[in-house]
Design an enzyme around this catalytic site. Sequence first.
Site, PDB file in Angstrom:
ATOM      1  N   LEU A  17      -7.360   1.225  -1.371  1.00 16.46           N
ATOM      2  CA  LEU A  17      -6.742   1.211  -2.385  1.00 16.46           C
ATOM      3  C   LEU A  17      -7.212   0.013  -3.323  1.00 16.46           C
ATOM      4  O   LEU A  17      -6.289  -0.279  -4.517  1.00 16.46           O
ATOM      5  CB  LEU A  17      -5.066   0.814  -2.337  1.00 16.46           C
ATOM      6  CG  LEU A  17      -4.251   2.019  -1.612  1.00 16.46           C
ATOM      7  CD1 LEU A  17      -2.902   1.864  -1.624  1.00 16.46           C
ATOM      8  CD2 LEU A  17      -4.643   3.122  -2.403  1.00 16.46           C
ATOM      9  N   LEU A  52       0.949  -1.198   0.118  1.00 13.46           N
ATOM     10  CA  LEU A  52      -0.003  -0.112  -0.015  1.00 13.46           C
ATOM     11  C   LEU A  52       0.837   1.120  -0.100  1.00 13.46           C
ATOM     12  O   LEU A  52       1.892   1.314   0.477  1.00 13.46           O
ATOM     13  CB  LEU A  52      -0.879   0.154   1.135  1.00 13.46           C
ATOM     14  CG  LEU A  52      -1.818  -1.156   1.313  1.00 13.46           C
ATOM     15  CD1 LEU A  52      -2.763  -1.000   2.768  1.00 13.46           C
ATOM     16  CD2 LEU A  52      -2.698  -1.457   0.109  1.00 13.46           C
ATOM     17  N   CYS A  53       0.291   2.090  -0.523  1.00 13.01           N
ATOM     18  CA  CYS A  53       1.210   3.677  -0.606  1.00 13.01           C
ATOM     19  C   CYS A  53       0.677   4.521   0.730  1.00 13.01           C
ATOM     20  O   CYS A  53       0.266   5.392   0.618  1.00 13.01           O
ATOM     21  CB  CYS A  53       0.485   4.392  -1.706  1.00 13.01           C
ATOM     22  SG  CYS A  53       0.888   3.689  -3.472  1.00 13.01           S
ATOM     23  N   THR A  54       1.171   3.887   1.751  1.00 11.03           N
ATOM     24  CA  THR A  54       1.084   4.504   3.023  1.00 11.03           C
ATOM     25  C   THR A  54       2.168   4.049   3.931  1.00 11.03           C
ATOM     26  O   THR A  54       2.512   2.615   4.036  1.00 11.03           O
ATOM     27  CB  THR A  54      -0.204   4.610   3.652  1.00 11.03           C
ATOM     28  OG1 THR A  54      -0.215   5.052   5.050  1.00 11.03           O
ATOM     29  CG2 THR A  54      -0.755   3.152   3.656  1.00 11.03           C
TER      30      THR A  54
END
EC number: 4.1.1.20
Length: 452
Positions: free
Chosen positions: A417, A377-379
Amino acid sequence: MSSIAETESAATTLQPSLSRRLIARHFGSSDDALCLGGVSVDKLASKYGTPLFIYDESVMLEALQSLRAATGDSVDIYYSMKANPTQRILKLYCSHGCGIEIASIGELEQALAAGVDPKRILFAGPGKQSHELRRAAEVGIGEIHLESLREAEELNRLAAEQNRTIRVSLRINPTESVQGGAMRMGGKPSPFGIPEEELEAAVLRIEALPHLLLDGLHLFTGTQILQAEILLKQYARAIELAGRIVELTGRALGSIDFGGGLGIPYFEHEGHLDLEVLREGFKDVASQLADHPLLYRTRMIIEPGRFLVGPAGIYLSRVIDVKISRGKEFVITDGGMHHHLAASGNLGQTIKRNYPIVLANRLGEAESQRYDVVGPLCTPLDTLGRNVALPGVQPGDLIAVLQSGAYGRSSSPMQFLSHPSPAEALVSDGTSSLIRHAGGWQDLIGEQVVDR
């Protein structure tokens, strides 16, 4: 004289890690691969894909049997389905004599779809809406646990519409003196239950409602309790409060629900709940009830969830990449916090601590390196483990997060996402079966209404 570091190192050498202890206690291995119910994770990953939740039926039943041995025949066990609502798991516990504790109409419908007898369902939790109470009354569930006087009055109104009398229990939020556990729900201002100091007024008000029969007490003060002494102290308080209720009503109570809260070890400093201490203490609890003139026939209930299903499950993901960034090594997997929020530390932890994590296809190799295990994930929140000791990890390896049977898939933000949701598999007597299909992006699109 040895240094502190040397002493800690020696202790670590003598004491296997929590991961190793859990594998030895519940699972096993074959050709260096972790096995559940005699089936290796390599085979399960090949058959069902990853990410994947896997549950071992024998571990679930072992936990149930050990708890029954500790509490005795006088205690009725209700599985708290919020821990894991998968229908095959509900059916398993019901087939072995458990009731089901629910906290929403969605859980009620899932329990009914699994074939649970409505009379073996109890409904707890704050904020019950009218349609939920109406449905629970219509199907005739065994108990509805009142969390407020407004809820009592609304249920009485609905019961009048249906021309029936509904059996209810009163949830009491006790004082600070019996608190314990990782997440405390009593002894302070709380949305849960009615404060102990308002017990008398609440009982008298409910007694005045003609379509409700006050027949039970519910006490639940916290969760993830690992000290049997704290649980026993809470049980003793429940009997004391039940005694106050029957003094006010002049009649026996049908049940005392001690709640759940039985914990399992997630972190290195934690140990298992001492069931022998619990067993000895329950003798005194049973004696207190037996000696009371209005409580000697009262049924005792406990409603564990995590304790029963947590140790039986693992969350399995496959390594996509291994990379170094400014001297730190990262293992990037196809699973993450969107499937297992609790393991990422974002479900109640103040300070991130690692769940037990292993390289599941190479258990026999030395844990010679340190990695941060992260998802796709982009976190930066998508971190399953920091500074985890593992063998030299390679793309294609399998990472397993242990103690993942409870509060995994069902308590995670799976639509974040738009990654696919994970499948679930059950292993029983050396045979595996798919108990939930993996989702996909098509499911996300199919849920939406698009204006044309």
